[in-house]
Write an enzyme that holds these catalytic residues in place. Structure first.
Site, short mmCIF file in Angstrom:
data_model
loop_
_atom_site.label_atom_id
_atom_site.label_comp_id
_atom_site.label_asym_id
_atom_site.label_seq_id
_atom_site.Cartn_x
_atom_site.Cartn_y
_atom_site.Cartn_z
N LYS A 180 2.53 11.20 -1.92
CA LYS A 180 2.06 10.73 -0.60
C LYS A 180 2.94 9.55 -0.23
O LYS A 180 2.73 8.43 -0.71
CB LYS A 180 0.59 10.31 -0.70
CG LYS A 180 -0.22 10.41 0.59
CD LYS A 180 0.28 9.55 1.72
CE LYS A 180 -0.07 8.09 1.57
NZ LYS A 180 0.56 7.24 2.62
N GLU A 255 2.77 -0.87 -9.80
CA GLU A 255 3.84 -1.84 -9.59
C GLU A 255 3.55 -2.52 -8.27
O GLU A 255 3.62 -1.91 -7.21
CB GLU A 255 5.19 -1.12 -9.59
CG GLU A 255 6.34 -2.08 -9.84
CD GLU A 255 6.86 -2.67 -8.58
OE1 GLU A 255 6.33 -3.74 -8.14
OE2 GLU A 255 7.80 -2.10 -8.01
N CYS A 289 10.09 -5.58 -3.97
CA CYS A 289 9.08 -6.06 -4.94
C CYS A 289 9.72 -7.09 -5.86
O CYS A 289 9.11 -8.08 -6.23
CB CYS A 289 8.56 -4.92 -5.79
SG CYS A 289 8.13 -3.48 -4.84
N GLU A 386 3.39 -13.54 -2.28
CA GLU A 386 4.51 -12.65 -2.01
C GLU A 386 4.66 -12.55 -0.48
O GLU A 386 3.77 -12.05 0.21
CB GLU A 386 4.26 -11.26 -2.60
CG GLU A 386 5.48 -10.39 -2.46
CD GLU A 386 5.30 -9.01 -3.09
OE1 GLU A 386 4.23 -8.42 -2.92
OE2 GLU A 386 6.25 -8.53 -3.73
P1 ADP Z 1 2.21 -2.38 2.41
O1 ADP Z 1 1.19 -3.45 2.65
O2 ADP Z 1 3.49 -2.90 1.93
O3 ADP Z 1 2.33 -1.38 3.52
P2 ADP Z 1 0.39 -0.78 0.91
O4 ADP Z 1 -0.06 -1.13 -0.45
O5 ADP Z 1 -0.56 -0.96 2.04
O6 ADP Z 1 1.71 -1.58 1.13
O7 ADP Z 1 0.89 0.72 0.96
C1 ADP Z 1 1.58 1.35 -0.09
C2 ADP Z 1 1.17 2.81 -0.13
O8 ADP Z 1 -0.23 2.88 -0.39
C3 ADP Z 1 1.38 3.58 1.18
O9 ADP Z 1 1.81 4.90 0.88
C4 ADP Z 1 0.00 3.61 1.78
O10 ADP Z 1 -0.20 4.71 2.65
C5 ADP Z 1 -0.85 3.75 0.54
N1 ADP Z 1 -2.26 3.34 0.69
C6 ADP Z 1 -2.77 2.39 1.51
N2 ADP Z 1 -4.11 2.32 1.39
C7 ADP Z 1 -4.47 3.24 0.45
C8 ADP Z 1 -5.71 3.63 -0.15
N3 ADP Z 1 -6.85 3.07 0.20
N4 ADP Z 1 -5.68 4.62 -1.08
C9 ADP Z 1 -4.51 5.19 -1.45
N5 ADP Z 1 -3.32 4.86 -0.92
C10 ADP Z 1 -3.28 3.90 0.01
#
Ligand code: ADP
Length: 484
Positions: A180, A255, A289, A386
């Site tokens: 995903k 990570e 990161c 960060e």
């Molecule tokens: P950023 O803040 O840098 O966008 P995120 O941690 O929000 O990083 O997103 C990293 C990945 O996690 C993306 O693929 C996002 O779609 C996914 N993601 C965000 N929320 C969820 C969730 N509740 N469950 C699973 N995946 C998620």
């Protein structure tokens, strides 16, 4: 926009070897961060699509993919690697438009993906169990087997590199993967699926379902058919994912970023160090990161290092990704807002230098001039959180113990750099710094594909990259046979 020259249909998911319209028939817009314009649409996968993908992955494990000998799997990954190399320029251009990453940096990501495919292709048939001396009448050995269905949730900042270290590592051990990608940058993940399809990867071995985190992402991490989760992203989402993994009792690799320091001692070779100090902060506009966002400098050379870094900052130019300057835009208006808010709350810190926005940059792009910040106390948010943007803080230290205390004084522990000519100090610091990697007289932002990578503390746990990752993407089984 005609700039986007795609060799696949981004509005489809790749499930069970088929290119399918997502269940809800909905799409999400693709924004070009260099202009702010919408340049196309990607599939918005649903929980149903995720369910189909997990079932397709399971079917692959029960079919051709599950039976494929390790050497053949390796040859297939190597073939995909060659195809990625052949398309590296095209992939780089797509990534530059999708993420806002300067073209050369996007090309480096495409080449890194090819390297992962070569490296893990070569490793497939070199991971094996052992025989264990045991009691009379027994033969005991261990098997390294795939987990089964592995879930991969990746962020937008380095899609190709993270596909390489996560998905390719899992495939190398014979798992079937469901990926995903992030809603902000899905295109190279779909491109990768297209290349795997063309290369003849058995159906269902890799499935890609683009979509929203809280929708497709949450459906994937909570799916009972998933046997291992690999996540790269923010601490908050990492916590949600570890909770989801706990409910199904599956292993998880997280990570989650860092606040990685470089420690510069008075005897450091500054001519060598300077480019590393700055590049590690501004690469991919600091949205890395393992960016080095804290530069800790011995007080005796602090002013010199700050002045020389400032000189480099003033020469940095920021512009559209396809213009390939040192720094591109941030990925989104939201990201620019987050980074700008840190700079709006200096709390006594001072901006020592900034880069320059190039003339004529598109008004809708998410540009931010890199900022070098001094007079920061280590407890300041600028030195603790960060930021995920092109911002570095420079902090003086008094002696080795002080340097270690400040280096270890955040919740994170991903990467560190140590600059000193003193061999004993190099060894002491390599042991004393709490982080997953320590670079001595260099800094690698994670380093090459061969180097195990991962964090401690809020930077996460588990290791990807290198041979080490293959142990994480497999399960050890002990077989004890009594034969008398
Ligand atoms: P950023 O803040 O840098 O966008 P995120 O941690 O929000 O990083 O997103 C990293 C990945 O996690 C993306 O693929 C996002 O779609 C996914 N993601 C965000 N929320 C969820 C969730 N509740 N469950 C699973 N995946 C998620």
């Amino acid at each position: 926009m005609s700039d986007l020259d795609l060799f696949f249909d981004p509005t489809r998911c790749f499930i069970g070897g088929n290119w399918v319209v997502p269940n809800g028939q909905q799409t999400l817009p693709i924004e070009n961060p260099s202009t702010g314009e919408t340049v196309g649409a990607i599939a918005r996968g649903t929980a149903d699509d995720i369910d189909h993908a997990v079932r397709a992955a399971q079917a692959a494990l029960n079919g051709e993919w599950g039976r494929m000998p390790a050497a053949e799997r390796g040859r297939l990954l190597a073939r995909i690697g060659h195809m990625v190399l052949e398309r590296a320029d095209q992939l780089a251009r797509i990534e530059a438009i999708d993420v806002g990453k300067p073209l050369k940096q996007a090309k480096a990501d495409a080449l890194a993906l090819a390297r992962y495919l070569e490296f893990y292709g070569g490793a497939c048939d070199k991971i094996h169990g052992e025989t264990i001396p045991y009691q009379d009448g027994y033969t005991v050995y261990t098997l390294r087997q795939p987990h089964g269905v592995t879930a991969h949730i990746i962020p937008w900042n380095y899609p190709m590199q993270i596909i390489g270290r996560s998905v390719v590592g899992a495939l190398a051990m014979g798992n079937a993967a469901v990926l995903k990608p992030a809603e902000e940058a899905c295109l190279t993940a779909i491109a990768f699926a297209k290349i795997c399809d063309e290369a003849g990867l058995p159906k269902g071995a890799l499935n890609v379902v683009p979509g929203l985190g809280e929708e497709a992402g949450a459906a994937l991490t909570s799916h009972p058919g998933v046997h291992h989760i690999s996540f790269t992203g923010s601490v908050g989402v990492g916590q949600l994912i570890q909770e989801a993994a706990a409910r199904n009792v599956v292993p998880v690799t997280l990570e989650l970023g860092g606040k990685s320091p470089q420690l510069v001692f008075a005897d450091a070779d500054l001519d060598r160090a300077l480019p590393f100090l700055v590049n590690a902060g501004i690469q991919n506009a600091g949205q890395t990161c393992s960016a080095s966002s804290r530069i800790l400098v011995h007080r005796s050379v602090h002013d010199e290092v700050l002045a020389r870094m400032a000189e480099r900052y003033r020469a940095l130019r920021v512009g559209p990704a396809l213009d390939d300057l040192e720094v591109g835009p941030l990925v989104s208006a939201r990201q620019k807002h987050i980074v700008s808010s840190f700079l709006d709350h200096l709390d006594g810190a001072k901006i020592a230098a900034r880069g320059q926005l190039a003339d004529g940059i598109p008004a809708g792009g998410h540009y931010l001039a890199p900022a070098l910040v001094s007079h920061v106390v280590p407890s300041n948010a600028l030195a603790q959180d960060e930021i995920f943007g092109p911002v570095q803080v420079v902090i003086p230290f008094d002696d080795e113990a002080d340097a270690i205390r400040i280096a270890n004084g955040t919740d994170f522990g991903l990467v560190a750099g140590v600059w000193t000519a003193d061999g004993g100090r190099q060894m002491r610091l390599a042991k004393a710094i709490r982080s997953g990697q320590v670079f001595i007289n260099n800094y690698g932002a994670g380093g090459g594909v061969e180097l195990p990578f991962g964090g401690i503390g809020k930077s996460g746990h588990g290791r990807e990259k290198g041979f080490e990752a293959l142990y994480g993407f497999s399960v050890l089984k002990t077989v004890a046979a009594w034969h008398g």
